[in-house]
Scaffold this active site. Structure first.
Site, PDB file in Angstrom:
ATOM      1  N   GLU A 110       0.756  -1.269  -0.008  1.00  0.00           N
ATOM      2  CA  GLU A 110       0.043  -0.023   0.049  1.00  0.00           C
ATOM      3  C   GLU A 110       0.750   1.330   0.023  1.00  0.00           C
ATOM      4  O   GLU A 110       1.926   1.375   0.606  1.00  0.00           O
ATOM      5  CB  GLU A 110      -0.721  -0.111   1.302  1.00  0.00           C
ATOM      6  N   CYS A 123       3.595   8.452   1.360  1.00  0.00           N
ATOM      7  CA  CYS A 123       4.074   7.335   2.292  1.00  0.00           C
ATOM      8  C   CYS A 123       4.022   6.057   1.448  1.00  0.00           C
ATOM      9  O   CYS A 123       3.193   5.365   0.801  1.00  0.00           O
ATOM     10  CB  CYS A 123       2.984   7.288   3.514  1.00  0.00           C
ATOM     11  N   CYS A 130       6.363  -7.431   6.528  1.00  0.00           N
ATOM     12  CA  CYS A 130       7.478  -7.104   7.547  1.00  0.00           C
ATOM     13  C   CYS A 130       7.860  -8.190   8.544  1.00  0.00           C
ATOM     14  O   CYS A 130       7.099  -8.855   8.788  1.00  0.00           O
ATOM     15  CB  CYS A 130       6.945  -6.005   8.202  1.00  0.00           C
ATOM     16  N   CYS A 134       6.499  -6.066  15.228  1.00  0.00           N
ATOM     17  CA  CYS A 134       5.952  -5.182  16.172  1.00  0.00           C
ATOM     18  C   CYS A 134       4.314  -5.621  16.499  1.00  0.00           C
ATOM     19  O   CYS A 134       3.828  -5.493  15.653  1.00  0.00           O
ATOM     20  CB  CYS A 134       6.312  -3.788  15.799  1.00  0.00           C
ATOM     21  N   CYS A 137       1.346  -3.089  15.313  1.00  0.00           N
ATOM     22  CA  CYS A 137       1.480  -2.726  13.965  1.00  0.00           C
ATOM     23  C   CYS A 137       0.800  -3.895  12.927  1.00  0.00           C
ATOM     24  O   CYS A 137       1.214  -5.034  13.205  1.00  0.00           O
ATOM     25  CB  CYS A 137       3.030  -2.778  13.536  1.00  0.00           C
ATOM     26  N   ASN A 318      -2.989   3.886  16.459  1.00  0.00           N
ATOM     27  CA  ASN A 318      -4.149   3.557  15.431  1.00  0.00           C
ATOM     28  C   ASN A 318      -4.388   2.261  15.819  1.00  0.00           C
ATOM     29  O   ASN A 318      -3.304   1.255  15.249  1.00  0.00           O
ATOM     30  CB  ASN A 318      -3.727   3.817  14.035  1.00  0.00           C
ATOM     31  N   CYS A 361      -0.015   6.391   8.440  1.00  0.00           N
ATOM     32  CA  CYS A 361       1.151   5.480   7.942  1.00  0.00           C
ATOM     33  C   CYS A 361       1.609   4.717   8.958  1.00  0.00           C
ATOM     34  O   CYS A 361       1.588   4.645  10.315  1.00  0.00           O
ATOM     35  CB  CYS A 361       2.666   6.395   7.731  1.00  0.00           C
TER      36      CYS A 361
HETATM   37  N1  SAH Z   1       9.368  -0.308   9.840  1.00  0.00           N
HETATM   38  C1  SAH Z   1       9.496   1.227   9.772  1.00  0.00           C
HETATM   39  C2  SAH Z   1       8.577   1.803   9.016  1.00  0.00           C
HETATM   40  C3  SAH Z   1       7.324   1.627   8.981  1.00  0.00           C
HETATM   41  S1  SAH Z   1       6.161   2.074  10.172  1.00  0.00           S
HETATM   42  C4  SAH Z   1       9.354   1.867  11.254  1.00  0.00           C
HETATM   43  O1  SAH Z   1       9.157   0.894  12.188  1.00  0.00           O
HETATM   44  O2  SAH Z   1       9.894   2.664  11.549  1.00  0.00           O
HETATM   45  C5  SAH Z   1       6.006   3.966  10.269  1.00  0.00           C
HETATM   46  C6  SAH Z   1       5.602   4.015  11.685  1.00  0.00           C
HETATM   47  O3  SAH Z   1       4.376   4.080  11.935  1.00  0.00           O
HETATM   48  C7  SAH Z   1       6.592   3.290  12.866  1.00  0.00           C
HETATM   49  O4  SAH Z   1       6.891   4.535  13.863  1.00  0.00           O
HETATM   50  C8  SAH Z   1       5.714   2.718  13.271  1.00  0.00           C
HETATM   51  O5  SAH Z   1       6.256   2.407  14.547  1.00  0.00           O
HETATM   52  C9  SAH Z   1       4.461   3.214  13.440  1.00  0.00           C
HETATM   53  N2  SAH Z   1       3.054   2.489  13.712  1.00  0.00           N
HETATM   54  C10 SAH Z   1       3.297   1.112  13.290  1.00  0.00           C
HETATM   55  N3  SAH Z   1       1.983   0.650  13.572  1.00  0.00           N
HETATM   56  C11 SAH Z   1       1.320   1.737  14.300  1.00  0.00           C
HETATM   57  C12 SAH Z   1      -0.220   1.959  14.859  1.00  0.00           C
HETATM   58  N4  SAH Z   1      -0.890   0.791  14.935  1.00  0.00           N
HETATM   59  N5  SAH Z   1      -0.319   3.122  15.313  1.00  0.00           N
HETATM   60  C13 SAH Z   1       0.523   4.200  15.191  1.00  0.00           C
HETATM   61  N6  SAH Z   1       1.587   4.153  14.695  1.00  0.00           N
HETATM   62  C14 SAH Z   1       1.983   2.851  14.186  1.00  0.00           C
END
Ligand code: SAH
Length: 374
Positions: A110, A123, A130, A134, A137, A318, A361
């Site tokens: 996406e 974005c 991935c 985490c 996420c 989110n 994002c």
């Molecule tokens: N893998 C990279 C880039 C992708 S995520 C990273 O982790 O930085 C981009 C950002 O969105 C990251 O800071 C991630 O922690 C955050 N993110 C992921 N899921 C999220 C969620 N459910 N709510 C808010 N931020 C989130």
């Protein structure tokens, strides 16, 4: 309706599945060599690059400066369509648009276009899925499918640029000004292709898209050796580090790779990056109610960052479908922000663009990959 309910279930492609080579994978010299390899003159590759990066077209019918008998062969070999828009969702009065892309092997990724007064941010995803796992996420839940090629990353930006140039985005014709690697995937785990994509995105027109290097952000969970390598590239892109907790005990859970590279090492690498580039590092912190939003953690974060070239981006969580976690209370967020601000740490709360379309994002839907939502 969430994307999830309407999307097909996709089998994981074989590990060997590789997208075909594309002009945007190649440096200008390599493109010319590729054209010659096809029995064409080298400068034909420059013409194709101009069509792709400046005129934003990959349609051979538009390439009237290329002899008709060469056009189709050149375009087929150097400009294959890597991504097909499977679904487009808009919100924020048409100023945010999320696209679900299907790659040639059936992988889904996406991208999100966000228009703000005076800038347009794309974005982009750097991987299908991935591997960083985490737990908060959406992308982290399903694991890694594969790395995207440089051209697959660039194609997301080109598509946004094309939509803007054609006036398809509310606010009239425009250009992409910023690119953030905050979609699906861990960009530093796909280092060479992400770097090649950054070059295509930032090389001057017509070799690339001509977007300012300073307007590109690479966001990472904190892969320390790769941050070190990036520091040596002489590339003034912005680095964002997804910290989410100041203490290893909690960060080990929120960002599992912390067990390998803990907070202190990640921040050391970040300060090295700031020193090498002169650029302020963006520290991402998703505020999760009752998990990482306590006042003492704000103070601990301030202790870590004080005196360093850093800026904190607080992101209200989110929640992913079925998640036990949710965003912090507004008052708690304000308190957290205030505790950083009072220590002189630059801090902003990220807006929640695209929330209705799961498009903030990092919150790119697992849906298209066939992961059942909730
Ligand atoms: N893998 C990279 C880039 C992708 S995520 C990273 O982790 O930085 C981009 C950002 O969105 C990251 O800071 C991630 O922690 C955050 N993110 C992921 N899921 C999220 C969620 N459910 N709510 C808010 N931020 C989130």
């Amino acid at each position: 309706m969430p994307l999830s309910s309407s999307m097909p279930v996709t089998a994981r492609p074989p590990a060997s599945a590789r997208p075909p080579l594309h002009l945007a994978d190649l440096e200008p010299g390599e493109r010319r060599a590729a054209a010659e390899h096809l029995g064409q003159q080298g400068f034909r590759a420059d013409q194709l690059a101009r069509h792709y990066f400046a005129r934003l077209t990959d349609d051979p019918g538009d390439m009237t400066d290329v002899p008709a008998d060469a056009r189709d062969a050149l375009a087929a070999a150097l400009l294959p369509r890597l991504l097909t828009a499977e679904q487009q969702l808009g919100c924020d009065q048409g100023q945010t648009r999320k696209t679900l892309w299907r790659a040639l092997d059936g992988s889904y990724v996406e991208s999100v276009l966000m228009r703000y007064p005076g800038r347009v941010t794309m974005c982009v995803s750097s991987q299908a899925g991935c591997g960083m796992a985490c737990p908060f996420c959406a992308t982290g839940q399903a694991g890694l499918t594969r790395n995207l090629s440089a051209a697959e990353i660039v194609a997301q930006v080109v598509a946004g640029a094309r939509a803007l140039a054609r006036g398809e985005i509310a606010g009239g014709p425009g250009r992409v000004s910023n690119v953030v690697f905050m979609g699906m995937g861990e960009p530093l785990a796909n280092y060479s292709r992400v770097l090649a994509a950054v070059r295509r995105i930032t090389d001057p027109v017509p070799d690339g898209l001509g977007i300012s290097r300073r307007a590109v952000t690479i966001s990472t969970v904190g892969l320390v050796p790769a941050i070190g390598r990036l520091s040596g590239e002489g590339l003034p892109v912005r680095l964002a580090v997804s910290l989410h907790a100041p203490d290893d005990a909690l960060r080990d859970q929120l960002v599992p790779v912390n067990k390998r590279w803990p907070v202190a090492r990640v921040l050391d690498a970040a300060w090295g990056y700031a020193e090498a580039t002169g650029r302020r590092v963006s520290v991402e912190y998703a505020l999760i109610r009752g998990v990482n939003d306590q006042a003492w953690r704000a103070d601990a974060l301030a202790d870590l960052l004080a005196g360093h070239l850093a800026h904190v981006n607080l992101i209200p969580l989110n929640p992913t479908p079925g998640s036990k976690w949710t965003a912090s209370e507004p008052g708690v967020m304000r308190e957290f922000e205030g505790r950083l601000a009072v220590r002189g740490i630059p801090v902003t709360v990220r807006d929640t663009r695209g929330r209705q379309i799961d498009g903030a994002c990092g919150q790119l839907a697992a849906a298209g990959r066939g992961v059942k939502a909730g």
